[in-house]
Design an enzyme around this catalytic site. Structure first.
Site, PDB file in Angstrom:
ATOM      1  N   CYS A  50       0.828  -0.975  -0.083  1.00 34.17           N
ATOM      2  CA  CYS A  50       0.093   0.339  -0.146  1.00 34.17           C
ATOM      3  C   CYS A  50       1.091   1.375   0.271  1.00 34.17           C
ATOM      4  CB  CYS A  50      -1.024   0.032   1.344  1.00 34.17           C
ATOM      5  SG  CYS A  50      -1.914   1.345   2.136  1.00 34.17           S
ATOM      6  N   TRP A  90      -8.425  -5.923   5.833  1.00 36.17           N
ATOM      7  CA  TRP A  90      -7.197  -6.251   5.304  1.00 36.17           C
ATOM      8  C   TRP A  90      -7.148  -7.351   6.742  1.00 36.17           C
ATOM      9  CZ3 TRP A  90      -5.896  -5.738   1.132  1.00 36.17           C
ATOM     10  CH2 TRP A  90      -5.776  -4.148   0.366  1.00 36.17           C
ATOM     11  N   THR A 120      -9.018   1.513   6.483  1.00 36.23           N
ATOM     12  CA  THR A 120      -7.975   1.578   5.795  1.00 36.23           C
ATOM     13  C   THR A 120      -7.117   1.546   6.406  1.00 36.23           C
ATOM     14  OG1 THR A 120      -8.323   3.576   6.057  1.00 36.23           O
ATOM     15  CG2 THR A 120      -8.965   3.297   4.121  1.00 36.23           C
ATOM     16  N   ILE A 121      -5.818   1.366   6.157  1.00 32.48           N
ATOM     17  CA  ILE A 121      -4.487   1.007   6.419  1.00 32.48           C
ATOM     18  C   ILE A 121      -3.822   2.157   5.760  1.00 32.48           C
ATOM     19  CG2 ILE A 121      -3.921  -1.102   7.695  1.00 32.48           C
ATOM     20  CD1 ILE A 121      -2.706  -1.634   4.065  1.00 32.48           C
ATOM     21  N   TYR A 183      -5.777   7.264  -8.661  1.00 32.34           N
ATOM     22  CA  TYR A 183      -6.876   6.341  -7.936  1.00 32.34           C
ATOM     23  C   TYR A 183      -8.250   7.368  -8.516  1.00 32.34           C
ATOM     24  CZ  TYR A 183      -4.477   3.666  -4.431  1.00 32.34           C
ATOM     25  OH  TYR A 183      -3.574   2.902  -4.351  1.00 32.34           O
TER      26      TYR A 183
HETATM   27  N1  GSH Z   1      -6.995   7.078   4.599  1.00 32.63           N
HETATM   28  C1  GSH Z   1      -5.582   7.440   4.018  1.00 32.63           C
HETATM   29  C2  GSH Z   1      -6.147   6.019   2.342  1.00 32.63           C
HETATM   30  C3  GSH Z   1      -5.734   4.559   2.426  1.00 32.63           C
HETATM   31  C4  GSH Z   1      -5.858   3.442   1.764  1.00 32.63           C
HETATM   32  O1  GSH Z   1      -6.501   3.935   0.977  1.00 32.63           O
HETATM   33  N2  GSH Z   1      -5.196   2.247   2.030  1.00 32.63           N
HETATM   34  C5  GSH Z   1      -6.169   1.304   0.998  1.00 32.63           C
HETATM   35  C6  GSH Z   1      -5.000   0.288   1.223  1.00 32.63           C
HETATM   36  S1  GSH Z   1      -4.190   1.083  -0.220  1.00 32.63           S
HETATM   37  C7  GSH Z   1      -6.917   0.638   1.710  1.00 32.63           C
HETATM   38  O2  GSH Z   1      -6.888   0.619   3.104  1.00 32.63           O
HETATM   39  N3  GSH Z   1      -8.330  -0.206   2.104  1.00 32.63           N
HETATM   40  C8  GSH Z   1      -9.132  -0.835   2.791  1.00 32.63           C
HETATM   41  C9  GSH Z   1     -10.665   0.127   2.648  1.00 32.63           C
HETATM   42  O3  GSH Z   1     -10.755   0.870   2.274  1.00 32.63           O
HETATM   43  O4  GSH Z   1     -11.374  -0.853   3.356  1.00 32.63           O
HETATM   44  C10 GSH Z   1      -5.670   8.837   3.038  1.00 32.63           C
HETATM   45  O5  GSH Z   1      -6.955   8.367   2.537  1.00 32.63           O
HETATM   46  O6  GSH Z   1      -5.092   9.163   2.988  1.00 32.63           O
END
Ligand code: GSH
Length: 335
Positions: A50, A90, A120-121, A183
């Protein structure tokens, strides 16, 4: 240390554009606050794949905080379907915090009802309060940069007062154009949304290239948070995003069109602290569909990576020799 989660001010305008919601957990590690700075109290849940996680891995390594803030990798698979009640986010192959977490949902809901709307991570977790401190990568970076100075072997400030305005201005180009820009191309629901994302991406790539023609780093001759925030997504661009997130005609690859940016990538990659956080092989497995066999993902990576980049297996050997955690590329869900 009081940055707002202000990325939403760069929201796209086209109909059905991909809109990244504001990060929902934004507490601060600060002296006198509920989350006080301490060695060994905080844990990062991340993944080598990620890009947002990579930002925080980079700074943790650059500051030498390996013994201060622990870190572990989540699997590359998610449990359940997104936006359904069963979604658990995850998969957690191992939980060094001792709470037996087996999904991102478990971490987020550890001591209060949080739900599943944003799992999210990266996740910055407080072991003592069993609570997520923040899931905003920009904010986690600021905390890693300044909250652990007492224990940080590297006193370098990557967000110096005199450069903060310039770093945030650079973020105003890099976040909407590149980090989120790929994205916006990939997840937008209309042609206008794609065109808006693509135009923004190309403009941001040109801007970064012209900046790097003039200076070694994005905000001058010193490495700052501007570089830390830009590196992970540009590092993944040719191998992953260009192939996966763009439509024909995809526009040029960095390696064909942005020589200064590629030299900058290589300059950063050669810094040992940075190199130990890089694993594009795992990242390809992370981004390409879970149904795609590992060999196919590895093939994409091997064919498209830069010639100066070692193979993932070589990096893995190095990582083991340095007693760093192995890359987590597991696809199995058994929990
Ligand atoms: N929260 C972060 C974005 C983090 C993000 O999109 N992580 C993705 C992985 S690259 C994730 O964990 N997605 C899983 C989900 O949305 O459930 C931001 O806004 O900057």
């Amino acid at each position: 240390m009081d940055r707002e989660d202000d990325e939403t001010k760069y929201a796209p305008k086209a109909p059905e554009a991909f809109l990244r919601g504001p990060n929902q957990l934004q507490h601060w590690i600060q002296v006198g606050g509920a989350h006080a700075p301490a060695k060994g109290r905080y844990h990062l849940f991340i993944n080598y794949g990620c890009g947002w996680s990579h930002q925080v891995m980079l700074l943790r390594a650059l500051k030498g905080l390996e013994d201060v803030v622990s870190m572990s990798h989540l699997g590359v698979k998610r449990i359940g379907r997104m936006r359904t009640p069963e979604y658990r986010g995850w998969f957690v192959p191992e939980d060094p915090t001792g709470n037996g977490f087996c999904s991102a949902f478990g971490i987020y809901n550890s001591n209060h009802e949080y739900g599943s709307s944003q799992l999210t991570i990266p996740i910055l977790f407080d072991r003592e309060l069993k609570k997520v401190v923040s899931n905003d990568p920009a904010q986690i970076l600021l905390m890693l940069n300044s909250a652990f100075e007492e224990w940080a072997p590297t006193a370098v400030d990557f967000y110096p007062t005199g450069l903060q305005g310039e770093i945030e201005d650079m973020n105003g180009v890099v976040f909407p154009g590149i980090n989120d820009g790929v994205y916006r191309c990939w997840l937008g629901g209309s042609d206008e949304a794609y065109q808006e994302g693509f135009a923004g991406l190309q403009a941001a790539l040109s801007f970064v290239e012209s900046r790097l023609q003039k200076s070694s780093f994005l905000c001058g001759e010193e490495l700052t948070l501007a570089d830390v925030r830009a590196f992970p997504h540009l590092f993944r661009f040719d191998v992953i995003y260009h192939k996966m997130m763009l439509r024909e005609p995809r526009g040029p690859l960095l390696m064909d069109n942005c020589p200064a940016t590629v030299r900058w990538l290589q300059r950063l990659f050669e810094i040992p602290a940075i190199q130990q956080t890089c694993d594009l092989e795992v990242a390809t497995r992370f981004y390409f569909p879970a149904s795609m066999p590992d060999e196919e993902c590895d093939d994409i990576y091997a064919k498209a990576k830069y010639s100066w980049m070692p193979l993932g297996a070589e990096l893995e050997t190095k990582r083991r020799a340095e007693e760093l955690p192995e890359a987590s590329a597991r696809k199995d869900v058994d929990c």
